[in-house]
Design a protein around this motif. Structure first.
Motif, PDB file in Angstrom:
ATOM      1  N   THR A  15       0.838  -1.039  -0.123  1.00  0.00           N
ATOM      2  CA  THR A  15       0.137  -0.129  -0.105  1.00  0.00           C
ATOM      3  C   THR A  15       0.923   1.302  -0.026  1.00  0.00           C
ATOM      4  OG1 THR A  15      -1.746  -1.068   1.043  1.00  0.00           O
ATOM      5  CG2 THR A  15      -1.686   1.247   1.380  1.00  0.00           C
ATOM      6  N   GLY A  16       0.581   1.919  -0.926  1.00  0.00           N
ATOM      7  CA  GLY A  16       1.259   3.332  -1.190  1.00  0.00           C
ATOM      8  C   GLY A  16       2.479   3.474  -2.030  1.00  0.00           C
ATOM      9  N   ARG A  17       3.117   2.178  -2.367  1.00  0.00           N
ATOM     10  CA  ARG A  17       4.144   1.794  -3.249  1.00  0.00           C
ATOM     11  C   ARG A  17       3.840   1.343  -4.452  1.00  0.00           C
ATOM     12  NH1 ARG A  17       7.616  -1.406   0.949  1.00  0.00           N
ATOM     13  NH2 ARG A  17       5.606  -1.731   1.815  1.00  0.00           N
ATOM     14  N   VAL A  18       4.414   1.552  -5.409  1.00  0.00           N
ATOM     15  CA  VAL A  18       4.070   1.094  -6.743  1.00  0.00           C
ATOM     16  C   VAL A  18       4.719  -0.469  -6.637  1.00  0.00           C
ATOM     17  CG1 VAL A  18       4.702   1.120  -9.101  1.00  0.00           C
ATOM     18  CG2 VAL A  18       4.600   3.303  -7.906  1.00  0.00           C
ATOM     19  N   VAL A  19       3.719  -1.249  -7.492  1.00  0.00           N
ATOM     20  CA  VAL A  19       4.093  -2.615  -7.829  1.00  0.00           C
ATOM     21  C   VAL A  19       3.974  -2.817  -9.094  1.00  0.00           C
ATOM     22  CG1 VAL A  19       3.190  -5.001  -7.277  1.00  0.00           C
ATOM     23  CG2 VAL A  19       2.762  -3.267  -5.594  1.00  0.00           C
ATOM     24  N   SER A  20       5.282  -3.237  -9.628  1.00  0.00           N
ATOM     25  CA  SER A  20       5.508  -3.355 -11.237  1.00  0.00           C
ATOM     26  C   SER A  20       4.647  -4.253 -11.662  1.00  0.00           C
ATOM     27  CB  SER A  20       6.911  -4.087 -11.414  1.00  0.00           C
ATOM     28  OG  SER A  20       7.293  -5.313 -10.978  1.00  0.00           O
ATOM     29  N   ARG A  21       4.272  -4.291 -12.995  1.00  0.00           N
ATOM     30  CA  ARG A  21       3.681  -5.379 -13.658  1.00  0.00           C
ATOM     31  C   ARG A  21       4.188  -6.784 -13.847  1.00  0.00           C
ATOM     32  NH1 ARG A  21      -0.199  -3.346 -17.505  1.00  0.00           N
ATOM     33  NH2 ARG A  21       0.205  -5.132 -18.900  1.00  0.00           N
ATOM     34  N   GLU A  22       5.610  -6.844 -13.654  1.00  0.00           N
ATOM     35  CA  GLU A  22       6.262  -7.960 -13.741  1.00  0.00           C
ATOM     36  C   GLU A  22       6.103  -8.743 -12.433  1.00  0.00           C
ATOM     37  OE1 GLU A  22       7.471  -4.958 -14.475  1.00  0.00           O
ATOM     38  OE2 GLU A  22       8.020  -5.306 -16.769  1.00  0.00           O
ATOM     39  N   ARG A  23       5.971  -8.000 -11.515  1.00  0.00           N
ATOM     40  CA  ARG A  23       5.752  -8.574  -9.995  1.00  0.00           C
ATOM     41  C   ARG A  23       4.332  -9.178 -10.068  1.00  0.00           C
ATOM     42  NH1 ARG A  23       7.122 -11.781  -6.520  1.00  0.00           N
ATOM     43  NH2 ARG A  23       6.805 -11.604  -4.300  1.00  0.00           N
ATOM     44  N   LEU A  24       3.323  -8.146 -10.567  1.00  0.00           N
ATOM     45  CA  LEU A  24       1.920  -8.939 -10.655  1.00  0.00           C
ATOM     46  C   LEU A  24       1.897 -10.219 -11.117  1.00  0.00           C
ATOM     47  CD1 LEU A  24      -0.077  -5.287 -10.659  1.00  0.00           C
ATOM     48  CD2 LEU A  24       0.332  -6.944  -8.548  1.00  0.00           C
ATOM     49  N   LEU A  25       2.480 -10.004 -12.491  1.00  0.00           N
ATOM     50  CA  LEU A  25       2.408 -11.267 -13.391  1.00  0.00           C
ATOM     51  C   LEU A  25       2.903 -12.392 -12.648  1.00  0.00           C
ATOM     52  CD1 LEU A  25       3.071  -9.594 -16.774  1.00  0.00           C
ATOM     53  CD2 LEU A  25       0.891 -10.877 -16.197  1.00  0.00           C
ATOM     54  N   GLU A  26       3.988 -12.257 -11.870  1.00  0.00           N
ATOM     55  CA  GLU A  26       4.698 -13.160 -11.451  1.00  0.00           C
ATOM     56  C   GLU A  26       3.984 -13.922 -10.131  1.00  0.00           C
ATOM     57  OE1 GLU A  26       8.527 -13.729  -8.342  1.00  0.00           O
ATOM     58  OE2 GLU A  26       8.638 -12.050  -9.581  1.00  0.00           O
ATOM     59  N   LEU A  27       3.250 -13.180  -9.313  1.00  0.00           N
ATOM     60  CA  LEU A  27       2.304 -13.555  -8.383  1.00  0.00           C
ATOM     61  C   LEU A  27       0.973 -14.191  -8.793  1.00  0.00           C
ATOM     62  CD1 LEU A  27       2.646 -10.191  -5.913  1.00  0.00           C
ATOM     63  CD2 LEU A  27       3.656 -12.864  -5.450  1.00  0.00           C
ATOM     64  N   MET A  28       0.658 -13.753  -9.833  1.00  0.00           N
ATOM     65  CA  MET A  28      -0.827 -14.345 -10.287  1.00  0.00           C
ATOM     66  C   MET A  28      -0.593 -15.555 -11.168  1.00  0.00           C
ATOM     67  SD  MET A  28      -2.556 -10.683 -11.211  1.00  0.00           S
ATOM     68  CE  MET A  28      -4.103 -11.380 -11.664  1.00  0.00           C
ATOM     69  N   TRP A  29       0.330 -15.584 -11.872  1.00  0.00           N
ATOM     70  CA  TRP A  29       0.668 -16.624 -12.875  1.00  0.00           C
ATOM     71  C   TRP A  29       2.249 -17.703 -12.519  1.00  0.00           C
ATOM     72  CZ3 TRP A  29      -1.758 -12.442 -14.623  1.00  0.00           C
ATOM     73  CH2 TRP A  29      -3.243 -12.879 -15.064  1.00  0.00           C
ATOM     74  N   GLU A  30       2.165 -18.790 -12.605  1.00  0.00           N
ATOM     75  CA  GLU A  30       3.284 -19.481 -12.248  1.00  0.00           C
ATOM     76  C   GLU A  30       4.288 -19.383 -13.381  1.00  0.00           C
ATOM     77  OE1 GLU A  30       2.251 -23.418 -11.095  1.00  0.00           O
ATOM     78  OE2 GLU A  30       1.676 -22.611  -9.041  1.00  0.00           O
ATOM     79  N   ASP A  31       3.729 -19.627 -14.751  1.00  0.00           N
ATOM     80  CA  ASP A  31       4.516 -19.403 -15.893  1.00  0.00           C
ATOM     81  C   ASP A  31       3.811 -18.558 -16.720  1.00  0.00           C
ATOM     82  OD1 ASP A  31       6.035 -19.920 -18.384  1.00  0.00           O
ATOM     83  OD2 ASP A  31       5.325 -22.110 -18.412  1.00  0.00           O
ATOM     84  N   GLN A  32       4.685 -17.230 -16.594  1.00  0.00           N
ATOM     85  CA  GLN A  32       4.427 -16.009 -17.230  1.00  0.00           C
ATOM     86  C   GLN A  32       4.414 -16.016 -18.798  1.00  0.00           C
ATOM     87  OE1 GLN A  32       6.169 -12.393 -15.466  1.00  0.00           O
ATOM     88  NE2 GLN A  32       6.813 -13.668 -13.755  1.00  0.00           N
ATOM     89  N   HIS A  33       5.414 -17.086 -19.234  1.00  0.00           N
ATOM     90  CA  HIS A  33       5.741 -17.229 -20.805  1.00  0.00           C
ATOM     91  C   HIS A  33       4.653 -17.309 -21.494  1.00  0.00           C
ATOM     92  CE1 HIS A  33       8.216 -18.036 -24.282  1.00  0.00           C
ATOM     93  NE2 HIS A  33       7.421 -19.263 -24.631  1.00  0.00           N
ATOM     94  N   PHE A  34       3.437 -17.769 -20.957  1.00  0.00           N
ATOM     95  CA  PHE A  34       2.225 -18.036 -22.063  1.00  0.00           C
ATOM     96  C   PHE A  34       1.417 -17.003 -21.626  1.00  0.00           C
ATOM     97  CE2 PHE A  34       4.363 -22.322 -21.243  1.00  0.00           C
ATOM     98  CZ  PHE A  34       4.320 -22.552 -22.513  1.00  0.00           C
ATOM     99  N   ILE A  35       1.426 -16.029 -20.853  1.00  0.00           N
ATOM    100  CA  ILE A  35       0.280 -15.113 -20.429  1.00  0.00           C
ATOM    101  C   ILE A  35       0.686 -13.711 -21.700  1.00  0.00           C
ATOM    102  CG2 ILE A  35      -0.392 -13.642 -18.718  1.00  0.00           C
ATOM    103  CD1 ILE A  35      -0.783 -16.578 -18.244  1.00  0.00           C
ATOM    104  N   ASP A  36      -0.410 -13.344 -22.141  1.00  0.00           N
ATOM    105  CA  ASP A  36      -0.453 -12.353 -23.033  1.00  0.00           C
ATOM    106  C   ASP A  36      -0.319 -11.249 -22.148  1.00  0.00           C
ATOM    107  OD1 ASP A  36      -2.289 -10.011 -24.574  1.00  0.00           O
ATOM    108  OD2 ASP A  36      -1.680 -11.379 -26.094  1.00  0.00           O
TER     109      ASP A  36
END
Length: 237
Positions: free
Chosen positions: A170-191
């Motif tokens: 909260t109050g800090r920026v969370v990068s797109r890369e970090r969010l993708l990492e947390l939401m999907w185990e294999d980011q390679h296949f995520i559009d």
């Protein structure tokens, strides 16, 4: 034993996939009447749904919306459609994951186990309920419920992961890369548009709570959730 509802009109594929999942410890019910998919879902009450996009009568997107009106259980699409837009549409309509055909059964099994683990957890029934707080914004990650100002909305599993990640910083920026990492185990296949879809969905639900302004886009960096605790203290001073 956890149960899976398999909605696939290719009878041979459905039989083979169901047999594989049963061998690995799941109960599987195969839908054969594609006119009454929701009725079967309500009657069976499965822990997870595996569903094709191309179905007779109505497509998988339609049935996904119908199921979402009754449940927040994990919904995984299995489809020969492999375009990024198809995946985005699936997520827009409430799905939690998208597996393209042809697939390895081991991959399907791993994703099924992963989503069940995240959705329910082995010890969820005996642990005290988790609560993440940012001022008067409350997230109950085990129930996928977000509360604010006396109102509440239900989230999907991945929406809950997204909101929890933002609230943890909260109050800090969370990068797109970090969010993708947390939401999907294999980011390679995520559009790349997939995260945009979830951000839009979360904004929509925050709007329903009267709190759409608290989620900010920081161009070139990521996303930030405003610190409501600090804001409320400032108001009192």
């Amino acid at each position: 034993m956890q149960s899976i509802l398999l909605i696939e009109d290719d009878a041979k594929l459905a039989g083979l996939l169901a047999a594989y999942l049963v061998r690995n410890g799941f109960q599987v019910q195969i839908v054969t009447d594609f006119r009454h998919v929701l009725d079967e879902f309500v009657q069976i009450g499965p822990d997870l749904v595996l569903m094709d996009v191309n179905l007779p009568q109505f497509d998988g997107y339609y049935w996904c919306r119908q199921i979402r009106s009754h449940s927040i259980c994990p919904i995984l699409f299995i489809s020969a459609r492999d375009s990024g837009m198809d995946q985005v549409m699936a997520l827009e309509h409430g799905a939690d994951d998208y597996i393209t055909k042809p697939f390895q059964y081991e991959v399907v099994l791993a994703k099924v186990r992963s989503h069940l683990r995240r959705a329910y957890g082995m010890y969820a029934a005996v642990q005290p309920e988790m609560k993440v707080k940012n001022g008067s914004l409350l997230l109950y990650p085990e129930r996928y419920v977000l509360e604010y100002g006396g109102r509440s909305v239900e989230l999907t599993q991945k929406e809950s992961v997204l909101v929890e990640a933002l609230m943890a910083k909260t109050g800090r920026v969370v990068s797109r890369e970090r969010l993708l990492e947390l939401m999907w185990e294999d980011q390679h296949f995520i559009d790349d548009n997939t995260l945009n879809v979830y951000i839009t969905r979360v904004r929509r639900k925050l709007k329903d709570l009267g709190a759409e302004e608290i989620l900010e886009t920081v161009r070139g960096a990521g996303y930030r959730l405003l610190d409501l605790e600090s804001a409320s203290q400032g108001d009192r001073q």
